[in-house]
Design a protein around this motif. Structure first.
Motif, PDB file in Angstrom:
ATOM      1  N   UNK A  43       0.829  -1.211   0.000  1.00 49.26           N
ATOM      2  CA  UNK A  43       0.000   0.000   0.000  1.00 49.26           C
ATOM      3  C   UNK A  43       0.865   1.263   0.000  1.00 49.26           C
ATOM      4  N   UNK A  44       2.016   1.219   0.672  1.00 52.24           N
ATOM      5  CA  UNK A  44       2.926   2.367   0.654  1.00 52.24           C
ATOM      6  C   UNK A  44       3.547   2.565  -0.725  1.00 52.24           C
ATOM      7  N   UNK A  45       3.843   1.474  -1.426  1.00 53.19           N
ATOM      8  CA  UNK A  45       4.364   1.602  -2.785  1.00 53.19           C
ATOM      9  C   UNK A  45       3.314   2.198  -3.723  1.00 53.19           C
ATOM     10  N   UNK A  46       2.056   1.802  -3.556  1.00 53.25           N
ATOM     11  CA  UNK A  46       0.990   2.379  -4.373  1.00 53.25           C
ATOM     12  C   UNK A  46       0.856   3.869  -4.074  1.00 53.25           C
ATOM     13  N   UNK A  47       0.906   4.227  -2.788  1.00 52.04           N
ATOM     14  CA  UNK A  47       0.840   5.635  -2.391  1.00 52.04           C
ATOM     15  C   UNK A  47       2.024   6.415  -2.947  1.00 52.04           C
ATOM     16  N   UNK A  48       3.194   5.826  -2.908  1.00 46.54           N
ATOM     17  CA  UNK A  48       4.381   6.457  -3.472  1.00 46.54           C
ATOM     18  C   UNK A  48       4.235   6.660  -4.977  1.00 46.54           C
ATOM     19  N   UNK A  90       6.574  12.600  -0.793  1.00 45.56           N
ATOM     20  CA  UNK A  90       7.127  11.409  -1.437  1.00 45.56           C
ATOM     21  C   UNK A  90       8.107  10.703  -0.506  1.00 45.56           C
ATOM     22  N   UNK A  91       8.765  11.444   0.343  1.00 45.89           N
ATOM     23  CA  UNK A  91       9.758  10.867   1.239  1.00 45.89           C
ATOM     24  C   UNK A  91       9.151  10.047   2.366  1.00 45.89           C
ATOM     25  N   UNK A  92       8.032  10.454   2.901  1.00 45.34           N
ATOM     26  CA  UNK A  92       7.468   9.780   4.065  1.00 45.34           C
ATOM     27  C   UNK A  92       7.041   8.332   3.795  1.00 45.34           C
ATOM     28  N   UNK A  93       6.407   7.993   2.657  1.00 44.79           N
ATOM     29  CA  UNK A  93       6.142   6.568   2.407  1.00 44.79           C
ATOM     30  C   UNK A  93       7.424   5.747   2.257  1.00 44.79           C
ATOM     31  N   UNK A  94       8.485   6.345   1.744  1.00 44.28           N
ATOM     32  CA  UNK A  94       9.767   5.623   1.631  1.00 44.28           C
ATOM     33  C   UNK A  94      10.317   5.311   3.013  1.00 44.28           C
ATOM     34  N   UNK A  95      10.239   6.280   3.926  1.00 42.63           N
ATOM     35  CA  UNK A  95      10.699   6.060   5.301  1.00 42.63           C
ATOM     36  C   UNK A  95       9.862   4.968   5.965  1.00 42.63           C
ATOM     37  N   UNK A  96       8.572   4.994   5.731  1.00 41.19           N
ATOM     38  CA  UNK A  96       7.684   3.973   6.285  1.00 41.19           C
ATOM     39  C   UNK A  96       8.028   2.589   5.732  1.00 41.19           C
ATOM     40  N   UNK A  97       8.324   2.507   4.450  1.00 45.06           N
ATOM     41  CA  UNK A  97       8.693   1.223   3.844  1.00 45.06           C
ATOM     42  C   UNK A  97       9.974   0.689   4.458  1.00 45.06           C
ATOM     43  N   UNK A  98      10.939   1.563   4.694  1.00 43.65           N
ATOM     44  CA  UNK A  98      12.209   1.134   5.298  1.00 43.65           C
ATOM     45  C   UNK A  98      11.968   0.544   6.683  1.00 43.65           C
ATOM     46  N   UNK A  99      11.150   1.197   7.498  1.00 44.09           N
ATOM     47  CA  UNK A  99      10.886   0.680   8.837  1.00 44.09           C
ATOM     48  C   UNK A  99      10.069  -0.602   8.803  1.00 44.09           C
ATOM     49  N   UNK A 100       9.189  -0.743   7.835  1.00 44.34           N
ATOM     50  CA  UNK A 100       8.435  -1.993   7.716  1.00 44.34           C
ATOM     51  C   UNK A 100       9.327  -3.147   7.282  1.00 44.34           C
ATOM     52  N   UNK A 101      10.284  -2.876   6.419  1.00 43.96           N
ATOM     53  CA  UNK A 101      11.238  -3.918   6.018  1.00 43.96           C
ATOM     54  C   UNK A 101      12.097  -4.327   7.216  1.00 43.96           C
ATOM     55  N   UNK A 102      12.533  -3.354   8.005  1.00 44.39           N
ATOM     56  CA  UNK A 102      13.296  -3.670   9.211  1.00 44.39           C
ATOM     57  C   UNK A 102      12.460  -4.496  10.194  1.00 44.39           C
TER      58      UNK A 102
END
Length: 136
Positions: free
Chosen positions: A77-82, A105-117
């Motif tokens: 969902x974050x990738x779709x939002x991005x 655009x930066x905030x969904x990328x930060x969210x994706x990084x924390x979700x991957x972690x």
């Protein structure tokens, strides 16, 4: 358990998306046309889905596999939002009055990084539990 590192990562991800929900800018081009408005249902629906998936994942701490799947759905969902943010910012011709449009655009990328972690930490816990079960 709630004191695990993956919970901290998911809380940070939910907070980042909450900040995006609160501080989402209304981007206006030079002609005065609104490019991305606060009343767009699709964009705010995706932001709400991301926050809801993070909270549900935090509360389902006893089911690591469910947490893993929910985090993957949240990443999608974050990738779709991005993709929506990038498409909308590239569709605009000319200069935008708000020059800080990149923060959305930066905030969904930060969210994706924390979700991957968080997913890495969940996988590590799952592997640890499987190795202990093998020894029994």
């Amino acid at each position: 358990m709630l004191q695990r590192i993956q919970t901290v990562y998911m809380i940070i991800s939910a907070l980042v998306m909450g900040c995006l929900y609160i501080w989402f800018p209304s981007i206006v081009d030079e002609a005065g046309n609104t490019v991305i408005a606060r009343d767009e249902v699709f964009v705010f629906g995706l932001i709400f889905v991301s926050i809801a998936l993070a909270v549900i994942s935090i509360l389902s701490f006893k089911k690591r596999q469910l947490q893993f799947v929910l985090n993957r759905l949240n990443i999608i969902s974050n990738f779709v939002l991005l993709g929506v943010f990038v498409y909308r910012s590239l569709k605009v011709s000319g200069e935008i009055l708000v020059s800080e449009k990149g923060i959305g655009v930066l905030l969904p990328i930060i969210s994706i990084v924390f979700l991957v972690l968080a997913n890495k930490a969940i996988k590590k816990d799952e592997d640890l539990v499987k190795s202990v079960d093998r020894l029994r």
